[in-house]
Design an enzyme around this catalytic site. Structure first.
Site, PDB file in Angstrom:
ATOM      1  N   ASP A  54       0.826  -1.271   0.141  1.00 19.42           N
ATOM      2  CA  ASP A  54       0.026  -0.073  -0.087  1.00 19.42           C
ATOM      3  C   ASP A  54       0.850   1.449  -0.153  1.00 19.42           C
ATOM      4  OD1 ASP A  54      -1.654   2.047   0.653  1.00 19.42           O
ATOM      5  OD2 ASP A  54      -2.432   1.303   2.362  1.00 19.42           O
ATOM      6  N   GLU A 133      31.059  11.496   1.007  1.00 21.71           N
ATOM      7  CA  GLU A 133      31.588  11.326   2.183  1.00 21.71           C
ATOM      8  C   GLU A 133      30.739  11.816   3.391  1.00 21.71           C
ATOM      9  OE1 GLU A 133      36.226  12.535   0.999  1.00 21.71           O
ATOM     10  OE2 GLU A 133      34.910  14.071   1.365  1.00 21.71           O
ATOM     11  N   GLU A 135      29.428  12.567   6.791  1.00 21.55           N
ATOM     12  CA  GLU A 135      29.810  12.526   8.328  1.00 21.55           C
ATOM     13  C   GLU A 135      28.643  12.429   9.278  1.00 21.55           C
ATOM     14  OE1 GLU A 135      33.200  15.987   7.757  1.00 21.55           O
ATOM     15  OE2 GLU A 135      31.102  16.528   7.953  1.00 21.55           O
ATOM     16  N   GLU A 216      35.932  12.639  13.387  1.00 23.84           N
ATOM     17  CA  GLU A 216      35.962  14.094  12.487  1.00 23.84           C
ATOM     18  C   GLU A 216      36.323  15.454  13.724  1.00 23.84           C
ATOM     19  OE1 GLU A 216      35.954  16.032  10.370  1.00 23.84           O
ATOM     20  OE2 GLU A 216      36.039  14.750   8.447  1.00 23.84           O
ATOM     21  N   GLU A 224      33.624   9.955  10.407  1.00 26.25           N
ATOM     22  CA  GLU A 224      33.373   9.710   9.035  1.00 26.25           C
ATOM     23  C   GLU A 224      33.960   8.303   8.480  1.00 26.25           C
ATOM     24  OE1 GLU A 224      35.376  11.528   4.964  1.00 26.25           O
ATOM     25  OE2 GLU A 224      34.384  13.403   6.372  1.00 26.25           O
ATOM     26  N   HIS A 273      30.421  15.730   1.410  1.00 25.44           N
ATOM     27  CA  HIS A 273      31.100  16.013   0.153  1.00 25.44           C
ATOM     28  C   HIS A 273      30.853  15.023  -0.983  1.00 25.44           C
ATOM     29  CE1 HIS A 273      33.857  18.299   3.232  1.00 25.44           C
ATOM     30  NE2 HIS A 273      32.802  19.018   3.055  1.00 25.44           N
ATOM     31  N   ARG A 343      38.788  25.207   0.771  1.00 25.81           N
ATOM     32  CA  ARG A 343      37.683  24.108   1.139  1.00 25.81           C
ATOM     33  C   ARG A 343      36.281  24.951   1.419  1.00 25.81           C
ATOM     34  NH1 ARG A 343      39.623  19.133   2.800  1.00 25.81           N
ATOM     35  NH2 ARG A 343      41.922  18.910   2.008  1.00 25.81           N
ATOM     36  N   GLU A 361      34.721  17.616  -6.445  1.00 23.32           N
ATOM     37  CA  GLU A 361      33.989  17.375  -5.056  1.00 23.32           C
ATOM     38  C   GLU A 361      32.962  18.435  -4.900  1.00 23.32           C
ATOM     39  OE1 GLU A 361      35.359  17.477  -0.552  1.00 23.32           O
ATOM     40  OE2 GLU A 361      36.809  18.042  -1.926  1.00 23.32           O
ATOM     41  N   ARG A 363      30.781  20.394  -2.428  1.00 25.83           N
ATOM     42  CA  ARG A 363      30.852  20.335  -0.805  1.00 25.83           C
ATOM     43  C   ARG A 363      29.680  20.851  -0.147  1.00 25.83           C
ATOM     44  NH1 ARG A 363      36.043  19.634   1.151  1.00 25.83           N
ATOM     45  NH2 ARG A 363      35.664  20.935   3.044  1.00 25.83           N
TER      46      ARG A 363
END
Length: 472
Positions: A54, A133, A135, A216, A224, A273, A343, A361, A363
């Site tokens: 359902d 990645e 966390e 981390e 991570e 990321h 970063r 990447e 982020r």
């Protein structure tokens, strides 16, 4: 054993003396759901006719008047469940409409499959690789209450800096990382190494390759586990396996894990990321001799991600809590720019030793995102950049936190709230509906579901408001 056909699955069931088959699928919000079938009722016919359920009780799905749906098991995804008392085989399913025998328009896994099909249909590439990645935090316990009489949340964590004054029954050993100091001291400061080892082994048992794990930055149990990249749909499947594994291993240790982006005020949030690249004929289309070893294809892909980032936020950062992480002036990747070093840029180009590893990447996503929808949406944004040769401008390799104000003003930001992100998705979604990957109907239902969360959040008084306004 690698399973590829229904016969392989039936052999696995026999070899492992499986007692139950657990059929799994993912709802719009990204939460995995399941229904369990005793093995005597699980035959080859399940792969052809599916398993009826359902769909009206799943948030954002069918109305009560058209609730019948089918789960179609994908034999490639079969794996033993490491957490059950009895031998259980888990299989990931696609959701089908029984009336026309087609994949259900709002099924996230089917949307992700359509994105893979669309990539091939454009002739631009034949496979897209994703490597998230995520966390997460592991706490000893968490309590909260939201009532008319008031509300609170309390996190218990023996690892946390705030626990140095607690007289534990077993004594307080005092080895703790300071706030934002969790990256990455050895035990006894890092108390979660054994748990991460157990999570990694359980992931490997289920076919998800672990490449690295560590504590981390968040001092109160942020972690991570880095897992291998894979093609889009398979990697989203693995993300669901990873969440299931992290929650259950933590649970077995008497602890609780969360992928919430910002559970703790004043320490790092949890991001996801997402590394990505597009290949054709066994060749990485992102490798070239441009900036940071990128091809024009990759630069235009980044252009598409940056152009559509604010609409993507509604899918890659899908909760009100997501925007407690994406705040200017902190280490958040809020700047819509690309960089090989920076970063705080939304798109970073990691240093790699081989052109085959060249990738971008992204982020800004966080791990509350529905991986099927998030990966599909980013691929569609990137491909739009490639098709329309969208150039993202010059890279920014300076420290973006200390740019002169006139330069900083020129760098656009991701959304600052879920409300803004939903507005951006309303205004900019044509790139998602190409090739019928996302339908207008699905996007409307998604926005409606998120509006409900927004309304509840807007209407709920927050303790910090007492702090700011009680005496006003």
């Amino acid at each position: 054993m690698a399973t590829t056909t229904p016969d392989d699955v039936l052999k696995l069931i026999k070899d492992k003396e499986v007692k139950f088959v657990d059929l799994r699928f993912t709802d719009t919000r990204g939460k995995e759901q399941h229904v369990t079938v005793p093995v005597k009722y699980f035959g080859k016919d399940k792969f052809e006719a599916g398993h009826a359920f359902d769909g009206s009780s799943i948030a954002g799905w069918k109305g009560i008047q058209a609730s019948d749906m089918l789960l179609m098991p994908d034999p490639v995804s079969a794996r033993m469940d490491p957490f059950t008392d009895e031998p259980v085989l888990n299989i990931t399913c696609d959701v089908y409409e029984p009336m026309d025998g087609k994949p259900y328009d709002r099924d996230p896994r089917s949307i992700a499959k359509r994105a893979e099909t669309y990539l091939k249909s454009t002739g631009l590439g034949d496979v897209s690789y994703f490597g998230p990645e995520p966390e997460f935090f592991i706490f000893d316990g968490v309590t909260w209450s939201v009532e008319m009489s008031g509300c609170f949340v309390k996190i218990k964590s023996e690892e946390a800096p705030w626990s140095s004054g607690i007289d534990y029954e077993s004594g307080n050993m005092g080895h703790r990382a300071p706030v934002k100091g969790g990256y990455f001291p050895v035990a006894p400061t890092d108390t979660l190494g054994d748990i991460r080892n157990a999570m990694s082994l359980a992931l490997e048992q289920q076919g998800v390759e672990v490449e690295v794990h560590h504590h981390e930055v968040g001092a109160m149990g942020q972690n991570e586990i880095g897992t291998r990249f894979a093609p889009l749909v398979q990697r989203a499947d693995w993300m669901q396996i990873l969440k299931y594994t992290v929650w259950n291993v933590a649970h077995s240790y008497g602890k609780t894990a969360t992928f919430m982006p910002k559970p703790v005020v004043g320490d790092n949030g949890s991001g996801m990321h997402v590394h990505q690249s597009v290949w054709k004929g066994g060749k990485n289309l992102f490798a070239g001799n441009g900036y940071a070893g990128l091809s024009d294809f990759a630069i235009h892909y980044i252009g598409g991600i940056i152009k559509h980032a604010k609409a993507l936020n509604a899918i890659t950062n899908p909760g009100t809590n997501s925007y407690k992480r994406l705040v200017p002036g902190f280490e958040a990747p809020i700047n819509l720019a690309y960089s090989a070093r920076n970063r705080s840029a939304a798109c970073r180009i990691p240093y790699v030793s081989s052109p085959n590893s060249r990738r971008v990447e992204v982020r800004f996503p966080d791990p509350t995102a529905n991986a099927y929808l998030a990966f599909a949406a980013m691929l569609m944004a990137g491909l739009d950049g490639v098709q329309n040769k969208i150039h993202p401008g010059d890279p920014i390799d300076k420290d973006m936190y200390h740019l002169p104000p006139e330069e900083a003003a020129k760098v656009p930001h991701v959304c600052a709230s879920l409300e803004q992100a939903l507005d951006c998705l309303r205004d900019d979604h044509a790139f998602l509906t190409r090739g019928g990957v996302f339908s207008d109907d699905f996007l409307e239902s998604y926005i409606e579901l998120k509006e409900q969360e927004l309304t509840r959040f807007r209407m709920t008084t927050h303790p910090v408001e007492f702090d700011m306004y009680y005496s006003s």
